[in-house]
Design a protein around this motif. Structure first.
Motif, mmCIF file in Angstrom:
data_model
loop_
_atom_site.group_PDB
_atom_site.id
_atom_site.type_symbol
_atom_site.label_atom_id
_atom_site.label_comp_id
_atom_site.label_asym_id
_atom_site.label_seq_id
_atom_site.Cartn_x
_atom_site.Cartn_y
_atom_site.Cartn_z
ATOM 1 N N ILE A 123 -1.927 -1.744 -2.322
ATOM 2 C CA ILE A 123 -1.936 -3.156 -2.691
ATOM 3 C C ILE A 123 -2.724 -3.934 -1.660
ATOM 4 O O ILE A 123 -2.455 -3.831 -0.457
ATOM 5 C CB ILE A 123 -0.499 -3.735 -2.794
ATOM 6 N N GLU A 124 -3.690 -4.699 -2.105
ATOM 7 C CA GLU A 124 -4.437 -5.616 -1.252
ATOM 8 C C GLU A 124 -4.134 -7.026 -1.748
ATOM 9 O O GLU A 124 -4.428 -7.355 -2.902
ATOM 10 C CB GLU A 124 -5.929 -5.319 -1.305
ATOM 11 N N LEU A 157 3.043 4.315 -0.425
ATOM 12 C CA LEU A 157 2.822 2.917 -0.780
ATOM 13 C C LEU A 157 2.227 2.203 0.428
ATOM 14 O O LEU A 157 2.832 2.174 1.499
ATOM 15 C CB LEU A 157 4.142 2.256 -1.191
ATOM 16 N N LYS A 158 1.043 1.623 0.257
ATOM 17 C CA LYS A 158 0.384 0.872 1.329
ATOM 18 C C LYS A 158 0.168 -0.562 0.859
ATOM 19 O O LYS A 158 -0.299 -0.799 -0.258
ATOM 20 C CB LYS A 158 -0.959 1.503 1.695
ATOM 21 N N VAL A 159 0.489 -1.510 1.734
ATOM 22 C CA VAL A 159 0.293 -2.922 1.436
ATOM 23 C C VAL A 159 -0.556 -3.540 2.539
ATOM 24 O O VAL A 159 -0.241 -3.416 3.727
ATOM 25 C CB VAL A 159 1.633 -3.679 1.319
ATOM 26 N N GLY A 163 -6.486 -7.822 4.626
ATOM 27 C CA GLY A 163 -7.130 -6.642 5.177
ATOM 28 C C GLY A 163 -6.332 -5.919 6.237
ATOM 29 O O GLY A 163 -6.750 -4.856 6.702
ATOM 30 N N LYS A 164 -5.175 -6.459 6.623
ATOM 31 C CA LYS A 164 -4.344 -5.834 7.656
ATOM 32 C C LYS A 164 -3.225 -5.038 7.011
ATOM 33 O O LYS A 164 -2.515 -5.540 6.137
ATOM 34 C CB LYS A 164 -3.751 -6.910 8.567
ATOM 35 N N LEU A 165 -3.049 -3.795 7.448
ATOM 36 C CA LEU A 165 -1.979 -2.958 6.921
ATOM 37 C C LEU A 165 -0.636 -3.471 7.440
ATOM 38 O O LEU A 165 -0.382 -3.464 8.648
ATOM 39 C CB LEU A 165 -2.182 -1.503 7.344
ATOM 40 N N VAL A 166 0.232 -3.915 6.524
ATOM 41 C CA VAL A 166 1.537 -4.448 6.921
ATOM 42 C C VAL A 166 2.686 -3.542 6.489
ATOM 43 O O VAL A 166 3.805 -3.697 6.972
ATOM 44 C CB VAL A 166 1.749 -5.866 6.346
ATOM 45 N N LEU A 167 2.418 -2.604 5.595
ATOM 46 C CA LEU A 167 3.453 -1.663 5.167
ATOM 47 C C LEU A 167 2.818 -0.340 4.789
ATOM 48 O O LEU A 167 1.868 -0.300 4.010
ATOM 49 C CB LEU A 167 4.243 -2.206 3.967
ATOM 50 N N GLY A 230 6.684 -11.909 5.580
ATOM 51 C CA GLY A 230 7.471 -12.098 4.372
ATOM 52 C C GLY A 230 7.634 -10.857 3.533
ATOM 53 O O GLY A 230 7.505 -10.913 2.303
ATOM 54 N N GLY A 231 7.922 -9.721 4.146
ATOM 55 C CA GLY A 231 8.112 -8.478 3.409
ATOM 56 C C GLY A 231 9.502 -7.910 3.594
ATOM 57 O O GLY A 231 10.082 -8.005 4.676
#
Length: 270
Positions: A123-124, A157-159, A163-167, A230-231
């Motif tokens: 997810i971007e 799962l990547k979020v 552009g910054k990987l947060v999960l 906010g995750g």
């Protein structure tokens, strides 16, 4: 390599309403959009075969433009059968524009004897976009009644925000003598996950959500984590698909009401 099924879906907001267009080919399809209420435009993803088999590959892309709102679900459970030569692969890419809202809730993944399955979801999203996601992994029926006849499942799962990987959530289930032990499934057979990103999904909201779930389901095995930006990630362990579905529906309804000011969604599948 030609995919067994390929799907592309784009949603844009025009004149205060979300409109969609896209295409599909092979074993993947999506329905005409259904407006379940004034605020919620929904699309159902369909697999036209009886299930996923050896070497199948599937690719899907979902793009939401600025301010677009969409709810995506599947028509039925995803069934993965024996894969003696090559695992089944499913790759999903999601792009969320500013102030967009995507609720992505597929039916359970059922893994039968000898199944091997790879699922990659990326997810971007813009920081003010909203993303709700859930999944359930369950062992399929076996002739001798023994659980965990599948070989393995790898779910990534990547979020990314700006552009910054947060999960990066990597769930690997590979049945062995320790799968049901401590720090793994701890005696349970089913795994449910709920992920949400919303600008107001603070640590305080995560604690409030946690307390609310336990008021309704005091016996649930549940863990919850919050992240910067906010995750929130929730993991549920259980022994029945229907139980985890009820808990995930409860969480979804709570998050919709408190974060989106919307009521419970009714998918109307049956």
């Amino acid at each position: 390599m030609r995919e067994t099924g390929l799907l592309s879906l784009e949603a844009k907001k025009r004149h205060a309403r979300t409109k969609i267009h896209g295409y599909y080919e092979g074993a993947f399809k999506f329905t005409r959009p259904v407006r379940l209420d004034d605020d919620c435009l929904s699309v159902y993803l369909i697999h036209v075969g009886g299930g996923y088999v050896d070497g199948d590959t599937y690719g899907s892309t979902i793009t939401l433009g600025e301010g677009a709102e969409l709810a995506v679900t599947s028509q039925a459970s995803t069934k993965v059968y024996k894969t003696p030569s090559k695992p089944v692969e499913q790759h999903t890419k999601i792009h969320l524009g500013a102030d967009s809202v995507l609720e992505y809730f597929l039916d359970p993944l059922i893994l039968y004897e000898g199944a091997r399955f790879i699922q990659n979801t990326t997810i971007e999203m813009e920081p003010d976009a909203v993303f709700f996601y859930s999944d359930i992994i369950t062992p399929g029926w076996s002739k001798d009644g023994v659980n965990f006849r599948y070989d393995w499942v790898r779910n990534k799962l990547k979020v990314y925000q700006n552009g910054k990987l947060v999960l990066f959530d990597h769930l690997l289930l590979e049945p062995d003598d320790e799968l049901e032990g401590v720090l793994q499934l701890e005696g349970h057979t089913h795994v449910g996950s709920f992920v949400l990103f919303h600008p107001e999904a603070s640590r305080e909201f995560a604690e409030w959500l946690y307390e609310n779930v336990f008021e309704s389901f005091p016996d649930v095995r549940l863990g919850i984590s919050d992240m910067e930006g906010g995750g929130i990630v929730i993991r549920i362990l259980g022994d029945r698909t229907q139980t985890i579905e009820r808990i995930l529906s409860h969480i979804h309804t709570f998050a919709r009401r408190e974060l989106l000011d919307k009521g419970e969604i009714s998918w109307r599948k049956y």
